[in-house]
Design a protein around this motif. Sequence first.
Motif, PDB file in Angstrom:
ATOM      1  N   UNK A   1       0.816  -1.251   0.138  1.00  0.00           N
ATOM      2  CA  UNK A   1      -0.169   0.059  -0.048  1.00  0.00           C
ATOM      3  C   UNK A   1       0.856   1.275  -0.101  1.00  0.00           C
ATOM      4  N   UNK A   2       1.927   1.291   0.697  1.00  0.00           N
ATOM      5  CA  UNK A   2       2.895   2.484   0.818  1.00  0.00           C
ATOM      6  C   UNK A   2       3.300   2.459  -0.380  1.00  0.00           C
ATOM      7  N   UNK A   3       3.894   1.430  -1.562  1.00  0.00           N
ATOM      8  CA  UNK A   3       4.213   1.488  -2.738  1.00  0.00           C
ATOM      9  C   UNK A   3       3.273   2.405  -3.430  1.00  0.00           C
ATOM     10  N   UNK A   4       2.064   2.008  -3.494  1.00  0.00           N
ATOM     11  CA  UNK A   4       0.886   2.668  -4.216  1.00  0.00           C
ATOM     12  C   UNK A   4       0.763   4.157  -3.961  1.00  0.00           C
ATOM     13  N   UNK A   5       0.678   4.389  -2.948  1.00  0.00           N
ATOM     14  CA  UNK A   5       0.484   5.907  -2.188  1.00  0.00           C
ATOM     15  C   UNK A   5       1.691   6.608  -2.923  1.00  0.00           C
TER      16      UNK A   5
END
Length: 418
Positions: free
Chosen positions: A310-314
Amino acid sequence: MADEKTPEERHASWLELFFDLTVVAAAAQISHRLHGAETIGQVAACAAMYYAIWSVWTTTSIYANVAGERTRRRAVLRTMLGIAVMAATVPGVWPELLPGEHDELEGRTTAFVVAFLVCRVIASRSAARDGQVIAFWPATQSVSAAPWVASLFVPHTVAYWLWGVAIVVDIGFSMLGARSPRSIEEITKRFRRRQEDQDRRQERHLARLIERGLSPDQLQTQPTTYLSVAQVQRGHLDERLGLFVIIVLGEALAQMVAANGEEPWTRPVIGASLAAFLVLVSLWQLTTLYGFSPAPRTTAPLEPWQSIPAHLGVTAAIVAIAAGFGSLIPEAAEHLHTKDRWFLFGGLALYLLTSLFAGLAGKAPLKWYLGWLLPSLLATVAVAIFGHALPGWALAVLVWGFLAWFSTYNSLVDRQKS
């Protein structure tokens, strides 16, 4: 009776903060390359380079998280040098795909790949030497090297497909491995076999020394590092992921300031800049104040194997939005180029899709999907497709409006609790 002392919550060390400086430089280079991208292939190249740098930062930060005070300073500094090399090579990676390059930059693709692989190996070996099995994100202790190496010997039209395969395998292996007890067991067995081999070699070495006449008391032996499953320090991990978000938000702010530096301050430019600033404020509130994930406040905390992708996507979404604003502000009174409009609203769509993933993982309530996520996502895609007739300043206002509505859910929850 003396008061019992509670253990202090661990925060990022000075070494980790110093390490983050290379990510600042890397984010600026990637954002600059993305700003000049014209085709889907060029955007994919930028995305692959961003993932490589992000994954090196992530694996090193996770290693430092589980190692704590045992973190090997030399390993972190060597990785820092590797990220600096990767950042410096970004302008010359795949000159055929990225516009505006020169012949003297040829060959830097090899340097980028080699630096990436070396950095990943450093993190893997550092964790292994401490006897830590990082089950919550197995990519820290492994890397799919074959596709990256093979990409150096094939045409660039094939190379970026190999990079894509390697990235999918990297993320998929970690997410599936963290969820599967059998995969964790296999990782543990592999490290246990390595430890047993080390013990046998040490025993043979001691036997040879005793045969030469040395007494056991005269022998200096290395203590055995016993295998253990690493325990994540969740507060520290959340802080590290949040700091990375601040880094990319800072790069976005720098692009906005740079775009204003050489432009006359007309009403459209002022309006677009103000809207861009409010967008960054909204992203900061949603992504850092609420746990670096854009999921609603009512969701359960994400597991590490969920929060890391999720951090990668954000962060990738913020980089894309920043690239869109970098082109929008100078053209605030004009119609925005199609690819810049897609950077802006495609990045916002990626942010909302990441929120969807986080909401599903955290079991968000149905009303959030129907009243906030779905309307914001549909409106974002609609403007990305049909918004060519709108001037730049109006597009900036729409981005802020969509995020403002999306964030009202958390405000509503806070009011209900109070």
